[in-house]
Design an enzyme around this catalytic site. Structure first.
Site, short mmCIF file in Angstrom:
data_model
loop_
_atom_site.label_atom_id
_atom_site.label_comp_id
_atom_site.label_asym_id
_atom_site.label_seq_id
_atom_site.Cartn_x
_atom_site.Cartn_y
_atom_site.Cartn_z
N GLN C 207 -20.05 -9.38 2.54
CA GLN C 207 -19.39 -9.29 1.23
C GLN C 207 -20.49 -9.48 0.20
OE1 GLN C 207 -15.77 -8.88 1.11
NE2 GLN C 207 -16.15 -8.47 3.27
N ALA C 248 -7.89 -12.32 -3.84
CA ALA C 248 -8.73 -11.80 -2.76
C ALA C 248 -9.78 -10.83 -3.29
CB ALA C 248 -7.86 -11.12 -1.72
N HIS C 249 -10.65 -10.36 -2.39
CA HIS C 249 -11.77 -9.50 -2.79
C HIS C 249 -11.30 -8.18 -3.38
CE1 HIS C 249 -12.22 -8.00 1.69
NE2 HIS C 249 -10.98 -8.01 1.30
N ASN C 250 -12.08 -7.72 -4.34
CA ASN C 250 -11.89 -6.40 -4.97
C ASN C 250 -10.68 -6.34 -5.90
OD1 ASN C 250 -13.91 -5.73 -3.00
ND2 ASN C 250 -12.32 -5.18 -1.56
#
Lengths: 356, 356, 356
Positions: C207, C248-250
């Protein structure tokens, strides 16, 4: 506000091509300090083109370098420097791993930090400032303990494990090799056990067990795992837990089981291997969840689940039944109207029949 | 990975028997460093046999020492050393408490740590490395502050309270005697209060109140309790909160109320005494929950609840009604089919009647 | 336990009146160290009376000072010292802001703390003991970093931003001006991304992205925001996130969007601006939530939502439909009885018809 991301590491096109056994086409000296998707590419980043569907983006992208297949033939002019490789996706993945390793090259003991005289520390360890290592604890080789981490007494940590800033590891915890524990996670806090007294108050039941994380476990930020009342709360090899998850005392989570954020598992529940839980799932205590079980986000589980099942909803039901139930649930207002209409019709039929 | 748990404390059979006023049968010199359930007993641990149902395990257990009733007569050979006592369960519980106290014998001020000149510290206090005590704050006697704990300004902490590593206590918090606050808990963070502006943005409403934890309160790991806008968010005597709970500003939690993990209580809600909440319960703001209320896991409460009620589900319903509703809910697909079949039958009846 | 809150700041009636351009009536020398609601007023606090409905409380309140309208004429004797002002509510709000600013007057670098040689620090910065500032990171002017905060490498923090004790900021995070990050929040932890292997295990997907918090963002205690796989997880200007939230990511959270505690948003979901989410809402990954969307507490969202909609429940439905559905849901047991009764009646009709 300033938006520019600081350049931590810079790589030239020639160096990247050399590492990937590829060939450069364009400016050999252009350098990048980050990666991007080809459709979002910005100056100073490296992207890749593997799927022909995305080819149109290579003519627009601002990315400075793009990895392409050896035989790629552009139909229009390309601004970016190209690096031709056998498999652009794999080449990109290996660059990411390299980048990740470079990020993790920290080593040495930063000061001030606290290492008890009776603790042992392996080779090539990073131990950040304000981190704490208690009595009789041991760190394996290549372990990285980020700043402000707390490691209590009698803790054992295997090789290559990374613990990010401010995680808290209570006394007696055992952590395997190659684990990653993110910032703010708490491992080994007291299980929630109280005996009710006659006057309505509660007496604390001592929680004298510990937590065992086997090898290759990843624990997300601010996740909490309570120690066992006696014996061990166990997270088996390869399990991956996301952020803000609660694992209560005496639980066991099986090998390679993955859980999304905000899941809560009550005490003494055993979860099998290769399970997948969505976010915010809740599981009651003293249950058994078999291997390969999938549980949809927000499901509420109050009964044990056999291996291989997929369940959804609160209360949780088998996947197919749950979907059928949702369809009807969403039509409840119409269904009620149909029922009322039917009641009226039956009343009319009855009076018609009585008239006759 | 290494599995062996470090031996932090070791006790011999003779010493344990002496402490318990019991008699040893077998090897007097065998020593233990942990406890176990008789069915999971491992070498080096002590177990107990109280319930005759478990007698068969005493012939198989690997536990080194087992506490048994004075008059226990084994039917087969027993490998473990026995200690005969009046009440094995009570004897075991008192050993656990002794073990727990021994674990907590830490005292003294570790360095480096930060204690403001205007702060006051009681007798026999443990103050861990990298812990912070702000201006005008005070710690009672026998308080244990683990490493990396933050205590802001004007905080008052009573006697015998334990705060584990990395908990964060904001300015002005008041904490009673005999409280336990687990790692990563945050007490006194700003309430979530914003005034909407004409342009769609929000202006922060200063949160100038505090949090009061009365005596005998336990707060779980990574739980957050916001300060009041004005006045105090209050957790009353003997309340026990599990991990990852959110208590919003201006709330009050009554005496001896217990809540499982991941519960969220919105602003200004008052919860009575002796309540029990399951995990992941959500309660809306500005409600009143009476004394002795039980709320099932994952229930969503949007109305006040009278004393003594038990509610389940989201939206929450009285226990009996909720169970009946679940039964029907799980049959919704069949119910819909029954309704459709009935519609058809009524249509047929109608046409039959019209034909006549 | 001791209950008295320490007097951190004390103000005399004359000084307050001078600051507010008001006039004192009563004891000019009485002093206060806190504020209260008039109905809860205690000695040593200042309250206000704006709404005539609350007038009766002014004759009972224990508050030492009460702000009242210039033309207020008491009907009974008032014990408190009065300060007469044009607008008591506004005067009170400006006092609160003054108090808040005074609380935040800290500056200087406390020792021991860790600032990497390559880091840059603006003017009038407060940097608390045991805080950590990594390589190539920079702090703007008037930034306040509380004790035990971790700031990794290559982090940029704008002007006037406050980060409370023990928050953890991973490498490469970008934080704007005037942000507030509460204790224990984790910004930039790894996204939860794993590639399944043939043997059932998972391989971590690096990541390598970051998190960007734009200006005027507030992040609650123990909230976690994961970095992007590539590119950035973005929280836009003026967004306010409560405690224990998972982003969360993105993901992207739009301008001036507010979320209550324990919300979880899965990867790559984009949330529009001016949205309001209740507590414990869950949103699946890869969805789009439009501007001005309202989502009720505990709703489970598995489909994208168009701008301006209000949804409730799990699975989430439009507000009006959800309320109608709840009404029927709560009557399911009766509905089932009605259906069974109807079946019986139809059976009777059928046999009656056949008899004829």
């Amino acid at each position: 506000m300033q938006r520019a991301k600081k350049k931590i590491m810079e790589f030239k096109a020639t160096n990247i091509a050399e590492f990937l056994h590829g060939t450069v086409e364009g400016d050999e000296n252009v350098s990048v300090n980050n990666v991007s998707k080809i459709e979002d590419g910005k100056t100073g980043t490296l992207a890749f083109l593997a799927n022909p569907k995305y080819e149109r983006y290579i003519y627009e992208t601002e990315a400075s370098i793009v990895l392409v297949r050896k035989d790629f033939e552009p139909e229009h002019e390309v601004k970016a420097t190209l690096i031709r490789v056998d498999d652009p996706y794999e080449a990109f993945a290996s660059l990411l791993e390299l980048y990740e390793q470079a990020r993790q090259m920290k080593s040495g003991i930063e000061q001030p930090s606290f290492i008890d005289d009776s603790a042992t520390v392996g080779e090539s360890v990073y131990f950040g400032a304000f981190a704490y290592l208690g009595a009789n604890s041991s760190l394996g080789n290549n372990v990285k303990i980020y700043p402000q981490t707390y490691i209590g007494s009698g803790v054992i940590i295997g090789n290559n494990t990374i613990i990010y800033a401010g995680a808290k590891i209570y006394d007696g915890t055992v952590i395997g090799d190659n684990c990653i524990i993110h910032a703010g996670a708490v491992i080994g806090s007291d299980g929630f056990g109280f005996a009710p007294m006659a006057d309505g108050s509660y007496k604390k039941i001592p929680q004298v067990g510990n937590v065992i994380l086997e090898d290759d476990v990843e624990i997300g930020a601010n996740t909490t795992i309570d120690c066992s009342t006696m014996g061990s709360t166990v997270i088996r090899k390869g399990a991956k837990l996301d952020n803000l998850i609660q694992i209560a005392h005496n639980c066991e989570v099986g090998e390679n089981t993955v859980m999304a954020a905000l899941v809560g598992i009550a005490g003494s529940t055993k979860v099998g291997k290769n399970c997948m839980f969505g976010g915010q799932v809740g599981i009651a205590g003293h249950l058994t969840v078999g291997d390969n079980v999938k549980i949809g986000a927000m499901a509420g589980v109050s009964n044990s689940i056999k291996a291989g099942r997929t369940v959804l909803g609160a209360p949780a039901m088998d996947h197919d039944k749950a979907l059928k139930t949702y369809v009807v649930y969403r039509r409840l207002p119409q269904m009620r109207e149909q029922l009322l209409a039917l009641q009226k019709e039956v009343e009319e039929l009855k009076s018609k029949l009585n008239e006759e």
